[in-house]
Each structure stands twice: as C-alpha cells, then as structure tokens.
Scaffold this motif. Sequence first.
Motif, mmCIF file in Angstrom:
data_model
loop_
_atom_site.group_PDB
_atom_site.id
_atom_site.type_symbol
_atom_site.label_atom_id
_atom_site.label_comp_id
_atom_site.label_asym_id
_atom_site.label_seq_id
_atom_site.Cartn_x
_atom_site.Cartn_y
_atom_site.Cartn_z
ATOM 1 N N ASP A 72 0.143 14.682 5.890
ATOM 2 C CA ASP A 72 0.742 14.956 4.593
ATOM 3 C C ASP A 72 1.326 13.659 4.035
ATOM 4 O OD1 ASP A 72 1.904 17.418 2.901
ATOM 5 O OD2 ASP A 72 3.422 15.830 3.018
ATOM 6 N N GLN A 73 1.312 13.517 2.711
ATOM 7 C CA GLN A 73 1.822 12.282 2.120
ATOM 8 C C GLN A 73 3.294 12.054 2.440
ATOM 9 O OE1 GLN A 73 2.040 11.707 -2.071
ATOM 10 N NE2 GLN A 73 2.572 13.820 -2.513
ATOM 11 N N ARG A 74 4.059 13.103 2.708
ATOM 12 C CA ARG A 74 5.466 12.931 3.065
ATOM 13 C C ARG A 74 5.611 12.198 4.395
ATOM 14 N NH1 ARG A 74 5.410 17.722 -0.083
ATOM 15 N NH2 ARG A 74 4.327 18.804 1.581
ATOM 16 N N ALA A 75 4.637 12.341 5.290
ATOM 17 C CA ALA A 75 4.683 11.602 6.553
ATOM 18 C C ALA A 75 4.553 10.098 6.295
ATOM 19 C CB ALA A 75 3.574 12.081 7.491
ATOM 20 N N TYR A 76 3.732 9.724 5.328
ATOM 21 C CA TYR A 76 3.581 8.312 4.970
ATOM 22 C C TYR A 76 4.883 7.782 4.360
ATOM 23 C CZ TYR A 76 -1.461 8.709 5.724
ATOM 24 O OH TYR A 76 -2.695 8.893 6.270
ATOM 25 N N PHE A 79 -2.023 7.646 -2.989
ATOM 26 C CA PHE A 79 -0.938 7.068 -2.199
ATOM 27 C C PHE A 79 -1.373 6.829 -0.755
ATOM 28 C CE2 PHE A 79 3.015 7.984 0.372
ATOM 29 C CZ PHE A 79 3.581 6.720 0.215
ATOM 30 N N LYS A 80 -2.019 7.827 -0.146
ATOM 31 C CA LYS A 80 -2.460 7.673 1.242
ATOM 32 C C LYS A 80 -3.521 6.580 1.366
ATOM 33 C CE LYS A 80 -3.190 12.134 2.011
ATOM 34 N NZ LYS A 80 -3.444 13.397 2.736
ATOM 35 N N ARG A 81 -4.388 6.461 0.378
ATOM 36 C CA ARG A 81 -5.395 5.399 0.410
ATOM 37 C C ARG A 81 -4.748 4.026 0.256
ATOM 38 N NH1 ARG A 81 -10.283 8.108 -3.206
ATOM 39 N NH2 ARG A 81 -11.160 9.330 -1.493
ATOM 40 N N ALA A 82 -3.719 3.912 -0.584
ATOM 41 C CA ALA A 82 -3.009 2.639 -0.720
ATOM 42 C C ALA A 82 -2.303 2.286 0.592
ATOM 43 C CB ALA A 82 -2.011 2.693 -1.882
ATOM 44 N N PHE A 133 -2.750 -1.039 4.067
ATOM 45 C CA PHE A 133 -1.813 -1.744 4.941
ATOM 46 C C PHE A 133 -1.996 -1.357 6.408
ATOM 47 C CE2 PHE A 133 0.609 -2.115 0.949
ATOM 48 C CZ PHE A 133 0.909 -3.470 0.986
ATOM 49 N N GLY A 134 -2.885 -0.420 6.685
ATOM 50 C CA GLY A 134 -3.133 0.021 8.055
ATOM 51 C C GLY A 134 -2.454 1.330 8.399
ATOM 52 N N LEU A 135 -1.585 1.810 7.550
ATOM 53 C CA LEU A 135 -0.843 3.038 7.839
ATOM 54 C C LEU A 135 -1.779 4.241 7.796
ATOM 55 C CD1 LEU A 135 2.140 3.803 8.343
ATOM 56 C CD2 LEU A 135 2.306 4.319 5.926
ATOM 57 N N GLY A 136 -1.848 4.975 8.879
ATOM 58 C CA GLY A 136 -2.707 6.146 8.954
ATOM 59 C C GLY A 136 -4.182 5.842 9.138
ATOM 60 N N ARG A 137 -4.525 4.588 9.259
ATOM 61 C CA ARG A 137 -5.942 4.225 9.366
ATOM 62 C C ARG A 137 -6.584 4.801 10.625
ATOM 63 N NH1 ARG A 137 -7.529 -1.749 8.040
ATOM 64 N NH2 ARG A 137 -6.573 -1.065 6.108
ATOM 65 N N TYR A 138 -5.783 5.005 11.656
ATOM 66 C CA TYR A 138 -6.327 5.561 12.896
ATOM 67 C C TYR A 138 -6.937 6.941 12.671
ATOM 68 C CZ TYR A 138 -2.121 8.401 13.086
ATOM 69 O OH TYR A 138 -1.131 9.299 12.791
ATOM 70 N N ILE A 165 2.195 -1.860 12.010
ATOM 71 C CA ILE A 165 2.543 -0.660 11.266
ATOM 72 C C ILE A 165 2.128 0.597 12.026
ATOM 73 C CG2 ILE A 165 2.074 0.663 9.171
ATOM 74 C CD1 ILE A 165 1.846 -1.957 7.688
ATOM 75 N N THR A 166 0.917 0.630 12.526
ATOM 76 C CA THR A 166 0.392 1.869 13.054
ATOM 77 C C THR A 166 0.935 2.216 14.425
ATOM 78 O OG1 THR A 166 -1.625 1.049 12.088
ATOM 79 C CG2 THR A 166 -1.711 3.218 13.033
ATOM 80 N N CYS A 167 1.435 1.259 15.158
ATOM 81 C CA CYS A 167 1.897 1.552 16.502
ATOM 82 C C CYS A 167 3.061 2.547 16.477
ATOM 83 C CB CYS A 167 2.292 0.279 17.245
ATOM 84 S SG CYS A 167 3.719 -0.554 16.551
ATOM 85 N N VAL A 168 3.728 2.692 15.372
ATOM 86 C CA VAL A 168 4.837 3.634 15.319
ATOM 87 C C VAL A 168 4.474 4.915 14.561
ATOM 88 C CG1 VAL A 168 6.643 1.927 15.579
ATOM 89 C CG2 VAL A 168 5.763 2.468 13.309
ATOM 90 N N THR A 169 3.245 5.022 14.085
ATOM 91 C CA THR A 169 2.900 6.207 13.307
ATOM 92 C C THR A 169 2.603 7.417 14.180
ATOM 93 O OG1 THR A 169 0.558 5.661 13.198
ATOM 94 C CG2 THR A 169 1.947 4.870 11.405
ATOM 95 N N LEU A 170 2.410 7.239 15.451
ATOM 96 C CA LEU A 170 2.016 8.337 16.309
ATOM 97 C C LEU A 170 3.196 9.022 17.005
ATOM 98 C CD1 LEU A 170 -1.078 6.626 17.852
ATOM 99 C CD2 LEU A 170 -1.067 8.480 16.201
ATOM 100 N N GLN A 171 4.378 8.566 16.775
ATOM 101 C CA GLN A 171 5.536 9.144 17.477
ATOM 102 C C GLN A 171 6.027 10.389 16.806
ATOM 103 O OE1 GLN A 171 8.417 6.062 17.897
ATOM 104 N NE2 GLN A 171 6.975 4.670 18.856
#
Length: 154
Positions: free
Chosen positions: A6-10, A83-86, A90-95, A148-154
């Motif tokens: 969800d965009q709120r997670a970003y 927003f999610k594509r932008a 930066f790598g956020l959510g790319r995984y 950036i992404t190393c902290v997105t999975l927590q």
Amino acid sequence: MIPYADQRAYTDRLNALFTPAGWTRRYNIHTSTTFQRSRDQKIVAKVLVTCGLAIFGFGSHSATGEEWADEDNAGTSAEAQSFKRACSCFGLGRYLYHFPGIWVDLDQRRQPKSIPPLPRWATPAGWLEGLRPNFSGHNISTSLFNSITCVTLQ
C-alpha cells in the motif's frame, strides 16, 4: 498471487528513513481526451498522474500512474501508482518486482485459500542474514538500493 504494498507503507518508510521533513512529493493530474477502449469499445478518457518525489540529499525522480476515468477511485489509483513508481526509482519497494507470480486456489468469496510462503530472502531474518533476490539482468544502483531497501522488510 503477487505481493502488493500500500502507498501508506512507502510514506511510512520514507518518514522513518528521512523524517517527514526530509522528503517531498508533488502531483500533477491530467486527463486524456476520450478515445475508444479496445477491450470493450467504450468511449472513455484516462486519468494521468505524475508524482515528483524529492529526497533531500539524494535527488529527485518522477513517475506516472494512469487509470481509466470510468473506474471507481481512478484518481486515487493513478496517484498511488505514480508515487510507488517514483519511490521505486530510489529502490524503495523494488524487491517486490522479483517475486514470481504464484497460482493459488480461491474460496467462494474469491479470497486465497492459503498464503504462499515467502522466499527466505524476503523475510526480515533472511534479509538481515544478507540474502538477496537474484538481480541478474537488472541495472540497479546497489548502494542506494541496499541503503533504502534493507529496512523495508521489517
């Protein structure tokens, strides 16, 4: 089945990494002229949204989102997509792009009967162990991606 964020997670992740004062976003909303849609021959326009995302000290990226104007919440959907594509620039959510689609059985309410297990790299423990998806064939700036992404999975 494919993963979804969800965009709120970003927004939450950007706030956690950079504080609310460390980044900004700006939207531009447009509609196309009407044209005949090929799938159902209906005359309809598209809602087009561009999101400009700036992270202070890193730079800025913009991306677009689109939705058919006759869809419920077309503007909201196109805004979230842009927003999610932008953020992905930066790598956020790319995984999320590295998950294979998995077929699952649905119940009578069209809900999954079971949730497939995550690959080990996609779990917080696996990520902390240094496991990563296979990025072969992708041009990724790994230093920014990892920061950036190393902290997105927590």
